[in-house]
Design a protein around this motif. Structure first.
Motif, mmCIF file in Angstrom:
data_model
loop_
_atom_site.group_PDB
_atom_site.id
_atom_site.type_symbol
_atom_site.label_atom_id
_atom_site.label_comp_id
_atom_site.label_asym_id
_atom_site.label_seq_id
_atom_site.Cartn_x
_atom_site.Cartn_y
_atom_site.Cartn_z
ATOM 1 N N GLY A 23 25.203 -26.023 45.477
ATOM 2 C CA GLY A 23 24.798 -26.965 44.445
ATOM 3 C C GLY A 23 23.395 -27.507 44.678
ATOM 4 N N ARG A 24 22.951 -28.345 43.766
ATOM 5 C CA ARG A 24 21.646 -28.989 43.899
ATOM 6 C C ARG A 24 21.766 -30.167 44.848
ATOM 7 N N ARG A 25 20.875 -30.231 45.811
ATOM 8 C CA ARG A 25 20.880 -31.324 46.777
ATOM 9 C C ARG A 25 19.920 -32.414 46.323
ATOM 10 N N ALA A 26 20.408 -33.642 46.312
ATOM 11 C CA ALA A 26 19.598 -34.763 45.858
ATOM 12 C C ALA A 26 19.706 -35.901 46.863
ATOM 13 N N PRO A 27 18.596 -36.322 47.478
ATOM 14 C CA PRO A 27 18.640 -37.462 48.402
ATOM 15 C C PRO A 27 18.843 -38.762 47.644
ATOM 16 N N VAL A 28 19.582 -39.690 48.252
ATOM 17 C CA VAL A 28 19.800 -40.998 47.629
ATOM 18 C C VAL A 28 19.549 -42.084 48.659
ATOM 19 N N ASP A 29 18.944 -43.170 48.186
ATOM 20 C CA ASP A 29 18.863 -44.390 48.974
ATOM 21 C C ASP A 29 20.213 -45.086 48.827
ATOM 22 N N VAL A 30 20.944 -45.233 49.923
ATOM 23 C CA VAL A 30 22.337 -45.657 49.845
ATOM 24 C C VAL A 30 22.473 -47.046 49.240
ATOM 25 N N ALA A 31 21.650 -47.984 49.650
ATOM 26 C CA ALA A 31 21.773 -49.361 49.136
ATOM 27 C C ALA A 31 21.531 -49.399 47.629
ATOM 28 N N ALA A 32 20.488 -48.716 47.164
ATOM 29 C CA ALA A 32 20.179 -48.719 45.733
ATOM 30 C C ALA A 32 21.240 -47.970 44.942
ATOM 31 N N PHE A 33 21.702 -46.864 45.496
ATOM 32 C CA PHE A 33 22.710 -46.069 44.800
ATOM 33 C C PHE A 33 24.034 -46.819 44.729
ATOM 34 N N ARG A 34 24.390 -47.499 45.803
ATOM 35 C CA ARG A 34 25.619 -48.303 45.796
ATOM 36 C C ARG A 34 25.549 -49.380 44.721
ATOM 37 N N LYS A 35 24.410 -50.062 44.621
ATOM 38 C CA LYS A 35 24.262 -51.112 43.609
ATOM 39 C C LYS A 35 24.377 -50.522 42.206
ATOM 40 N N ALA A 36 23.791 -49.332 42.010
ATOM 41 C CA ALA A 36 23.875 -48.677 40.697
ATOM 42 C C ALA A 36 25.318 -48.329 40.360
ATOM 43 N N LEU A 37 26.083 -47.884 41.349
ATOM 44 C CA LEU A 37 27.487 -47.547 41.113
ATOM 45 C C LEU A 37 28.300 -48.789 40.775
ATOM 46 N N GLU A 38 28.041 -49.872 41.503
ATOM 47 C CA GLU A 38 28.833 -51.094 41.326
ATOM 48 C C GLU A 38 28.531 -51.806 40.011
ATOM 49 N N THR A 39 27.321 -51.642 39.494
ATOM 50 C CA THR A 39 26.928 -52.365 38.282
ATOM 51 C C THR A 39 26.738 -51.457 37.075
ATOM 52 N N VAL B 220 33.476 -38.520 39.064
ATOM 53 C CA VAL B 220 34.070 -38.707 40.386
ATOM 54 C C VAL B 220 34.688 -40.102 40.446
ATOM 55 N N ASN B 221 35.756 -40.224 41.227
ATOM 56 C CA ASN B 221 36.383 -41.520 41.461
ATOM 57 C C ASN B 221 35.355 -42.452 42.123
ATOM 58 N N ARG B 222 35.022 -43.556 41.452
ATOM 59 C CA ARG B 222 33.958 -44.434 41.952
ATOM 60 C C ARG B 222 34.325 -45.042 43.304
ATOM 61 N N GLU B 223 35.570 -45.468 43.463
ATOM 62 C CA GLU B 223 35.984 -46.074 44.739
ATOM 63 C C GLU B 223 35.853 -45.082 45.879
ATOM 64 N N PHE B 224 36.272 -43.830 45.637
ATOM 65 C CA PHE B 224 36.167 -42.809 46.683
ATOM 66 C C PHE B 224 34.706 -42.560 47.053
ATOM 67 N N LEU B 225 33.826 -42.540 46.048
ATOM 68 C CA LEU B 225 32.414 -42.302 46.325
ATOM 69 C C LEU B 225 31.818 -43.452 47.130
ATOM 70 N N LEU B 226 32.173 -44.691 46.792
ATOM 71 C CA LEU B 226 31.689 -45.837 47.556
ATOM 72 C C LEU B 226 32.184 -45.782 48.999
ATOM 73 N N ASP B 227 33.451 -45.381 49.194
ATOM 74 C CA ASP B 227 33.988 -45.228 50.556
ATOM 75 C C ASP B 227 33.200 -44.177 51.337
ATOM 76 N N ALA B 228 32.876 -43.067 50.676
ATOM 77 C CA ALA B 228 32.143 -41.988 51.347
ATOM 78 C C ALA B 228 30.736 -42.435 51.726
ATOM 79 N N LEU B 229 30.106 -43.234 50.878
ATOM 80 C CA LEU B 229 28.773 -43.746 51.212
ATOM 81 C C LEU B 229 28.838 -44.647 52.440
#
Length: 355
Positions: free
Chosen positions: A251-267, A306-315
């Motif tokens: 697949g395509r690999r995309a780097p993420v800033d975890v703090a910013a990505f977490r905030k985007a997921l939560e809001t 994707v299940n949002r809770e599972f993704l947050l746990d993985a982060l």
């Protein structure tokens, strides 16, 4: 008039399902706003949507659903009854065929188990770095199953080899793997499934620095740290061959800033799973290589739910400021990787958005 969100809430059909049935011409909204494209449903369409939801849960083919809805309100219900009876016969025949296949599979398993010993007599001793083992357990523990119907997944696999210890956990919907270097290895390669409670007790023992000693003797595993130790029985089940689950499409690999990505997921925007109340985040890799969250009306063909809770746990389990998400087709698993450690990663199964 009901909005599409209200119709989804009251009918039991997800928003994405309502859009799908609109495009398929099965349940067309009474009015569509010409500017915003927003769908509105009339009062009489709620009963149709609830009927559609029932037929959908029963697995009726779309072609038959069309005819049932078309004939439901008529005076002659003969066609509707025939369609329902025909579908029920198909389900019963399918269940009968499945029972036959499962009976054959059980017989094959019985013969295979009879050729194998159920006793685990291997003994192995090895030394591990305490912080490294603690980090590995933190990486995988979130993915262990709590389903009593699948006791063989209710723990963490310790796959012990001279080259290293792999710890693995999965609950079918997510899988996590981490590797720990070993020293002082004495014994043969062995795999043991450590119950979740015993895994947690081991993790509590790993608060210090320096080496710890891990031993597996038959069905018993022991971890020693200084003058303290924790010991217990392994699960009397074989863990699935996790290596077969690690072959992912490129697949395509995309780097993420975890703090910013977490905030985007939560809001950010979420959708509800069509079965159950699970919150889904819908992702795609933009042209500039960044991961974006799809808005409610985004129908991009390459989006992955994707299940949002599972993704947050993985982060959280990734334990890095930056991680790499690997996304492919909407039906392909999502990988969450550490940029500095290819041996530690997790995999999440995607969630289907539409029929």
């Amino acid at each position: 008039m009901r909005s599409i969100g209200e119709m989804a809430r009251d009918s039991g059909l997800g928003v994405s399902a309502l859009r799908f049935y609109d495009r398929a011409g099965v349940l067309v909204p009474a009015r569509v706003d010409p500017v915003s494209g927003y769908r509105w449903y009339g009062p009489g369409q709620l009963d149709e949507a609830r009927l559609l939801a029932r037929l959908r849960r029963a697995g009726m083919p779309l072609a038959d659903i069309r005819l049932v809805l078309a004939g439901w309100s008529g005076t002659d219900t003969g066609l509707v009854r025939k369609l329902l009876e025909s579908h029920l016969r198909r389900l019963e025949q399918g269940l009968s065929d499945a029972r036959g296949e499962f009976s054959t599979l059980r017989a094959l398993l019985d013969r295979r188990e009879n050729r194998m010993t159920s006793l685990r007599t291997a003994t192995v001793h090895l030394s591990l770095d305490a912080p490294e083992l603690a980090a590995a357990l933190d990486t995988v523990r979130f993915a262990a199953s709590a389903d009593p119907e699948l006791p063989m997944l209710g723990g963490v696999l310790f796959d012990i080899e001279p080259e290293g210890l792999h710890v693995v956990a999965t609950d079918r919907y997510r899988l996590a793997v981490a590797r720990v270097g070993v020293t002082g290895y004495d014994g043969s390669p062995v795999g043991v499934v450590v119950p979740s409670a015993l895994t947690d007790a081991m993790r509590a023992l790993l608060g210090g620095e320096g080496p710890v000693r891990l031993s597996a003797d038959g069905d018993r595993v022991t971890l020693e740290a200084g003058n303290r130790q924790v010991s217990g029985q392994c699960l009397d089940h074989d863990f699935p061959d996790y290596r077969r689950l690690l072959s992912l499409p490129g697949g395509r690999r995309a780097p993420v800033d975890v703090a910013a990505f977490r905030k985007a997921l939560e809001t950010g925007p979420v959708r509800s799973a069509e079965t159950g109340g699970t919150d889904l985040s819908v992702l795609r890799v933009a042209d500039d290589g960044t991961v974006t969250l799809c808005a409610d009306g985004d129908e991009s063909p390459d989006r992955v739910a994707v299940n949002r809770e599972f993704l947050l746990d993985a982060l959280t389990a990734g334990a890095r400021d930056r991680l790499v998400l690997e996304l492919d087709a909407p039906t392909a698993p999502i990988a969450i990787r550490r940029p500095d450690d290819e041996a530690a990663f997790s995999i999440l199964m995607p969630v289907r958005l539409e029929d």
